[in-house]
Each structure stands twice: as structure tokens, then as C-alpha cells.
Design an enzyme around this catalytic site. Sequence first.
Site, PDB file in Angstrom:
ATOM      1  N   SER A   1     -34.165  68.779   3.422  1.00 24.22           N
ATOM      2  CA  SER A   1     -35.450  68.722   4.128  1.00 24.22           C
ATOM      3  C   SER A   1     -35.867  70.043   4.454  1.00 24.22           C
ATOM      4  CB  SER A   1     -35.180  67.960   5.713  1.00 24.22           C
ATOM      5  OG  SER A   1     -36.272  68.096   6.578  1.00 24.22           O
TER       6      SER A   1
ATOM      7  N   TYR B   1     -30.678  66.712  13.284  1.00 19.11           N
ATOM      8  CA  TYR B   1     -31.169  66.459  12.005  1.00 19.11           C
ATOM      9  C   TYR B   1     -31.134  67.972  11.323  1.00 19.11           C
ATOM     10  CZ  TYR B   1     -34.328  64.863   8.173  1.00 19.11           C
ATOM     11  OH  TYR B   1     -34.905  64.559   7.012  1.00 19.11           O
TER      12      TYR B   1
END
Length: 253
Positions: A141, A154
Site C-alpha cells: 500500500s 495496517y
Amino acid sequence: MRLEHKVALITGGTSGIGEATAVLFAKVGAKVTITGRDEKRGQAVAERIMKDGGKAIFIRSDVRRAEECRQAVDGTLGAFGRLDILFNNAGVFFPHTALDCTEEEWDLQIDVNLKGTFLMSKAALPRMIEQRRGVIINNSSGWGIAGGDAAVAYCASKGGVVLLTKAMAIDHGRQGIRVNCICPGDVDTPMLPEDARLRGLKWEDYLAGCADRPLGRIGTTDEIAKAALFLASDDSSFMTGAALVVDGGGIAD
């Protein structure tokens, strides 16, 4: 047919980026194994591919379980005889700071996003090494590089994926294995509206925030799938250990 005669295993292939990538890989010649925990959706994706003339199977698999990762690889080898491409795409996300992230949600994100990438790679690497050829693509990401708000577990998991990618690229390059990762920004997947809901935001307000970047919009799953295709194909033959950012300029802004 950029992936003709290649076999690809895609985790989290039942929706979103994984589904789009499975469909695209099949269109350009690959035989595809889709894994995930939702058997109904997984079978539907495989049937869609086969209806369009491609070859695909679904294997139910939880990437947090080493034995299920091995079974997914063995099932792929049993069906197609080889394994050329692994796309570690399965992932989960909960928006929390360090103060309000529960231990259970921390563990789940680390286990799926980071440990799952490790376990599936560990299962796939022996066959790729035996073949002296293989490609591993990890889905990280933009927040695995630059960080983001209220996403502590995350960001930690996806940052780990970036460095896991680099470490495996160093370890296995001379064995014929290339390992790269994609770092998407906000993409139109089921994860995005769920993030908006958990943050207590209206969808239109959430999208307006996402538009505050150079390209002024969120990405599509097809755009990320095309980046995965580039990394899977020989078009990227001199790339390994790279983190390919595909985020509409989000972390550049």
C-alpha cells in the site's frame, strides 16, 4: 498473450483487486488459481473466467494457516502442473490509532497482510526454485511507505510487506525468482466504503477527501491489475525488490 503457458496463484481473488487481476491474467493466457475464504464468490469468479474461455480453479484457503497455504500450492500443481506467478493479494483493514486498536484487530491485520504473505511465499518458493523461474508480487500500500491516519496496524503490516519483498528479492534473485510489490492508493473495492463507514463518514464526503490528490480521483481495480500484469510479465524482467506505487500521486503530494 503475455502470460501464455504461465500458471498464477492469486490470494484474495474473490473480489476487488484480486478478482480483477485473476480475470486479466486469464485473458492474457494464464491458467489461474483463485484462493479466498468465501467459496461461493470464489467459484463464481472461476466460472466467469471459464465462461470467457479461460482456465481457472478456486481453492478455499486462509492465508493465516500454513497448511492451507501448502494445500493451495499443491492444488495448483495438481491442476496445472507448475506455478509461475504468486500474487499475495489477500488483505484486511480496520481504521484505528494505537490507542483504540484492539489486540485482536492488530493480530488479524498483521496475520493476514504480513504473515499470510510470508506463509504463501514459503509454500510457493520451493517449486519456483526447482523450476529456476518464478515471480512473486506482493500487494502492499502507499501507506506501507508513507503512513496514514488512524491505520496503525495496517501501516505496520503493509510496511512489513515492502521490506519482506526486498528481503526475498535479495535471497532468491540468483535462483531465478523476481519479487516485487505494488503499493496502491485508494481503489474502488469493497474495502473503501467499509473504511468510510468505520470512520463515521458519509460516502460522498469520503470520496471528496480521496479526490484531494494530483489525479483527483480514486483508482480502479483494473488499473491495479494492469500494474500486477506488468510485474508478472517479462516486461519487468529486470525488476526485483521494487515497490511500485500506483496511487494517483497520493504520497507524492
